[in-house]
Design a protein around this motif. Structure first.
Motif, mmCIF file in Angstrom:
data_model
loop_
_atom_site.group_PDB
_atom_site.id
_atom_site.type_symbol
_atom_site.label_atom_id
_atom_site.label_comp_id
_atom_site.label_asym_id
_atom_site.label_seq_id
_atom_site.Cartn_x
_atom_site.Cartn_y
_atom_site.Cartn_z
ATOM 1 N N PRO A 196 0.839 -1.197 0.000
ATOM 2 C CA PRO A 196 0.000 0.000 0.000
ATOM 3 C C PRO A 196 0.879 1.255 0.000
ATOM 4 C CG PRO A 196 0.094 -0.963 2.183
ATOM 5 C CD PRO A 196 0.840 -1.899 1.292
ATOM 6 N N VAL A 243 -1.011 4.695 3.631
ATOM 7 C CA VAL A 243 -1.449 3.951 4.816
ATOM 8 C C VAL A 243 -2.078 4.943 5.794
ATOM 9 C CG1 VAL A 243 -0.735 2.536 6.765
ATOM 10 C CG2 VAL A 243 0.335 2.203 4.536
ATOM 11 N N GLY A 244 -3.365 4.771 6.007
ATOM 12 C CA GLY A 244 -4.093 5.682 6.885
ATOM 13 C C GLY A 244 -4.260 5.115 8.280
ATOM 14 N N TRP A 248 -6.333 6.273 12.187
ATOM 15 C CA TRP A 248 -7.183 7.253 12.846
ATOM 16 C C TRP A 248 -7.402 6.850 14.295
ATOM 17 C CZ3 TRP A 248 -8.433 4.515 8.479
ATOM 18 C CH2 TRP A 248 -9.298 3.432 8.641
ATOM 19 N N ILE A 288 -4.622 0.876 8.917
ATOM 20 C CA ILE A 288 -4.915 -0.129 7.896
ATOM 21 C C ILE A 288 -3.649 -0.933 7.596
ATOM 22 C CG2 ILE A 288 -6.671 1.384 6.919
ATOM 23 C CD1 ILE A 288 -4.718 1.582 4.415
ATOM 24 N N ASN A 289 -3.775 -1.867 6.663
ATOM 25 C CA ASN A 289 -2.629 -2.758 6.339
ATOM 26 C C ASN A 289 -1.360 -1.945 6.070
ATOM 27 O OD1 ASN A 289 -4.112 -3.591 3.083
ATOM 28 N ND2 ASN A 289 -3.332 -1.654 3.821
ATOM 29 N N TYR A 340 0.029 -8.281 6.415
ATOM 30 C CA TYR A 340 -0.958 -7.307 5.930
ATOM 31 C C TYR A 340 -2.080 -7.053 6.925
ATOM 32 C CZ TYR A 340 1.364 -7.227 1.454
ATOM 33 O OH TYR A 340 2.303 -7.036 0.469
#
Lengths: 278, 568
Positions: free
Chosen positions: B216, B219-220, B222, B243-244, B254
């Motif tokens: 990816p 990569v987010g 939160w 996320i992954n 992952y």
């Protein structure tokens, strides 16, 4: 206040929308991307110098990473590696870790490049002096940066072993494909494969670990000798010869010769090749 | 940017820097530090010359200059490593301007261009900070905007992180909002319960150059948080998700990451109580996925064990595990009143602390896939199940008491379990699950006495003992560090200028007789106002130096150390 919140909300929505998250679904791996059509053009090879030691428990992971890279589609024959046993983890200890794979050449390299933390390594010695050492997990990424690049010169090695004096006579022929400007040296190395000797691994001590491409000796010091002085025009043909004596305890049928050409100004290796002695 | 720096230097140059200067209505402040060591060859301590550099003398330092005028601030920092001292990250080589920024603040708006440090919440998805003792500096270079009004603070930033004298290849973007409900809503302004809520979003971008993995690029992550205060009671909780993010840290799995942390504390004049905990699952978050050790970390996982400052207990610290950890800590303090039987004439403070850290529970995702196998989802886990591997446990208890007008004493007892395979060898959970890990059991005590000779003249004594027991699977001691040792220390200070100390550690329990060594060390320091000069000479044992759960290994060394600090 209301205006403030409206503006902030708009900004936040734009931000979230603009910066998406990349969710990756299977397959997670793509194995190199397939053969490269080189149209018989000589491509730039890659030298991975693996700084390692038999008492370094994570070093076998670096060795495994090199195996994976060499096995990628399109990478066969393009990647040369050498294991340089230096530093704290290569100091012989109590039995069974009493083997000494250290060399004068390796110690010289360690003093000059100064690796921090093992395993580590250099890929074509790029990014010297700011960041030459790369984590083994990034070697594949660094290698891929060269895989589509044509070479500026060839390095073709021939070698003959004289069993009487155990001397290898090495000859390197090169042809310059694109004008090269700068000072470049050539280095000849002897490496030995298939050495069975203990190694610490993450799961414990492996007494019959097989060590490959272990640096044994150089022909002409680890810094080599001048090969291109100032410049070399397209079409220039170059030749270099050297010898290396194989010690009795080294097995010539498991040895290989590595030759590479590097810039003396930024250390970057512009071409490398290898042949097995037998 | 070079022109800006040259301009700043020109601006500063006519001021000198020996003391605070006023330039029209502006002010210039700064600080300076230099540390150096002359290394002495010690063939017993260091037979392989690991701590004996070719240079023989290594020195490093920095100088900060900060100029402020009204709402405007500008700053630079020069750093030099010639060469970097042993034990610090070797990436620090050379010298140069590593930090410079321009900042203005007007009507609640705060804009920064250049370098800046930042933290969202407790830092679990974003924290840039500097800790010079560790060689840690992940400062951003980019732009940041903050706006605060009526109890609402919104931040937005974008930047690259520092990587020694270079920058990370990744770009980090983030927004954060925090609302103080008592300020925002007039109906709550008189409320005794103070409530703050916040939320963050962070994303990193890094190109995918891997021929092996589909990675990816963005990569987010939160998170949300709440902080409640009422009187002496405080409650904080924060949850984050990522996320992954396959990386060198997580062996390129992952699986998404997540983390939960909480802290409840209560204090009044007699009694203090704190319980905190966290559950971290795959929360390594770096702007370079192949970075190592302390390089380019975007986030920070708060420490969950007590940080010991006494020398021997500090030899076996706990480093927070960013790949996964369950942690619980409970702490009490209680003040026995003065002029009571137990409290004595001057009162006594009792304290106790217990901390546990272990792995999260991990199981295979299917029969054919090993736990943590690269290029897979890694593992399955259960939130409310104890993990298979103990990382660290620390129980310590003690008291502080003033005995009379001349004497004060502090006594601490510690019982520590230390996972050597994890904390010194770096083995992964999947390896330790398959075998019984090596645990070092430690019993330690520290007795500290202070004696006031006369006004401005003080003596301080320490006696410390560290008694190491065999590990859980009966392996030989020599796989497990240095064994038992004792320490004695005497300090004499003449306020406000002079300080002298003599210390010795005797490693009487080292399993290798050749290493049953004494580690003597003498120190002298002179302070004059904001300037302090310190010289020390002797042997220092190897150890792991940690700040806030982030650690680095320091090899044993012998030599003359010097340090100069000053500020204006």
């Amino acid at each position: 206040m209301k205006v403030f919140f409206e503006r902030v909300s708009i900004l936040v929505v734009i931000f979230f929308t603009a910066i998406s998250c990349d969710y990756v679904s299977e397959p997670f791996q793509d194995n190199g991307g397939g053969p490269i059509d080189t149209n018989d053009v000589v491509m730039r090879n890659i030298l991975i110098e693996d700084y390692t030691g038999q008492r370094c428990n994570n070093c076998p992971k670096a060795t495994d990473a090199i195996k994976v890279i060499k096995g990628l589609n399109g990478y066969e024959g393009r990647v040369v590696s050498i294991a340089i046993h230096t530093g704290f983890f290569s100091v012989p200890g109590a039995s069974p870790f009493d083997a000494d794979f250290r060399t004068t050449e390796g110690n010289t390299l360690e003093s000059f490049f100064n690796p921090s933390g093992y395993p580590t390594g250099m890929v074509n010695r790029i990014d010297y002096p700011t960041d030459p050492f790369k984590s083994y997990t990034s070697w594949a990424d660094e290698t891929s940066a060269f895989i589509d690049i044509e070479a500026d010169l060839s390095v073709d090695i021939s070698a003959n072993f004289d069993s009487g004096n155990r001397q290898v006579s090495i000859s390197v022929d090169s042809e310059v494909f694109n004008e090269i400007v700068g000072d470049f040296n050539i280095v000849l190395l002897l490496a030995e494969d298939s050495i069975v000797s203990p190694q610490v691994t993450p799961t414990g001590n492996v007494l019959d670990y097989v060590h490959n491409y272990v640096l044994r000796k150089s022909s002409n010091s680890i810094w080599g000798e001048s090969y291109i002085n100032g410049s070399a025009a397209e079409g220039t043909k170059l030749n270099y010869t050297g010898t290396i004596t194989i010690k009795n305890e080294w097995r010539e049928d498991h040895c290989r010769i590595i030759a590479f050409v590097y810039s003396t100004s930024n250390q970057e290796i512009i071409q490398v090749n290898e042949i097995k002695l037998f | 940017m070079k022109k800006i720096i040259l301009g700043l230097i020109a601006l500063f140059s006519f001021t000198g820097w020996s003391q605070t200067q006023t330039i029209n209505t502006g002010e210039l402040h700064g600080n300076f530090q230099f540390d150096g060591q002359l290394y002495v060859r010690d063939s017993i301590l260091d037979p392989n010359k690991e701590a004996y550099p070719d240079e023989k003398f290594l020195g490093q330092g920095f100088m900060n200059l900060i100029y402020t005028r009204g709402g405007f601030t500008a700053g630079v920092r020069y750093e030099n490593y010639q060469n970097v001292m042993i034990g610090f990250p070797q990436g620090y080589r050379g010298e140069g301007i590593t930090y410079r920024f321009l900042q203005y603040n007007t009507h609640g708006l705060d804009v920064t261009a250049g370098n800046f440090y930042e933290q969202f919440g407790s830092g679990m998805i974003l924290r840039a900070y500097e800790e010079r003792g560790l060689g840690y500096d992940n400062v951003f270079d980019g732009a940041r905007v903050k706006y605060s009004k009526n109890g609402v603070t919104v931040k937005g930033m974008i930047g690259r992180q520092r990587k020694y004298f270079d920058k990370s290849s990744g770009i980090v973007r983030g927004v954060d909002a925090e609302v103080n409900l008592n300020e925002l809503f007039s109906g709550m302004s008189e409320n005794k319960t103070l409530i703050t809520v916040g939320g963050s979003f962070v994303s990193k971008y890094e190109p995918d150059n891997s021929p092996i993995y589909n990675l990816p690029k963005n990569v987010g992550s939160w998170g949300g948080r709440v902080n409640v205060q009422r009187g002496g009671l405080g409650i904080y909780a924060e949850y984050v998700y990522k996320i992954n993010d396959p990386s060198s840290d997580n062996n390129f799995i992952y699986r998404p990451g997540e983390g939960l942390t909480f802290a409840i504390n209560y204090a009044n004049k007699d009694f203090g109580f704190m319980v905190s905990g966290k559950r971290i699952d795959n929360m390594s978050y770096r702007s370079e996925r192949n970075a190592q050790q302390i390089e380019t970390l975007i986030n920070y996982i708060p420490a969950g064990t007590r940080y010991h400052t006494y020398t021997l207990p500090a030899l076996y610290p706990y480093a927070t595990q960013i790949n996964g950890e369950q942690n619980l800590q409970v702490e009490f303090t209680y003040n026995l009143h003065k002029k009571t039987v137990l409290g004595g004439k001057y009162g006594t403070q009792l304290f106790a602390n217990f901390a546990y850290a272990g792995s999260i529970y991990k199981s295979k995702i299917d029969e054919d896939t090993d736990i943590g196998q690269t290029g897979t989802d890694g593992y399955d886990t259960e939130w409310f199940k104890l993990g298979q591997v103990k990382y660290y446990q620390d129980f310590n208890v003690g008291f502080k008491r003033k005995l009379n007008k001349k004497w004060k004493m502090t006594f601490t007892y510690l019982n520590v379990q230390y996972n050597f395979d994890l904390l010194n060898k770096g083995l992964r959970d999947e390896v330790m699950i398959k075998k019984t890990p090596s645990i070092i059991y430690l019993n330690e005590f520290v007795l500290e006495m202070q004696y006031k000779i006369k006004p401005k003249h003080y003596l301080r004594f320490e006696v410390q003992g560290l008694f190491s027991e065999q590990d859980s699977v009966g392996r030989a001691f020599d796989e497990l560090g240095a064994g038992s040792m004792v320490l004695g220390l005497i300090e004499y200070s003449i306020s406000p200028h002079w300080f002298f100390s003599v210390q010795n550690i005797y490693n009487f329990g080292n399993p290798n007789e050749n290493f049953r060594l004494n580690y003597p060390f003498v120190n002298v320091a002179y302070s004059d106002g904001p300037t302090r000069i310190q010289l020390g000479y002797g042997r220092q044992p190897s150890g792991i130096f940690c700040v806030g759960g982030v650690c680095r290994f320091v090899p044993a060394s012998n030599g003359l150390q010097m340090s100069i600090t000053s500020n204006f």
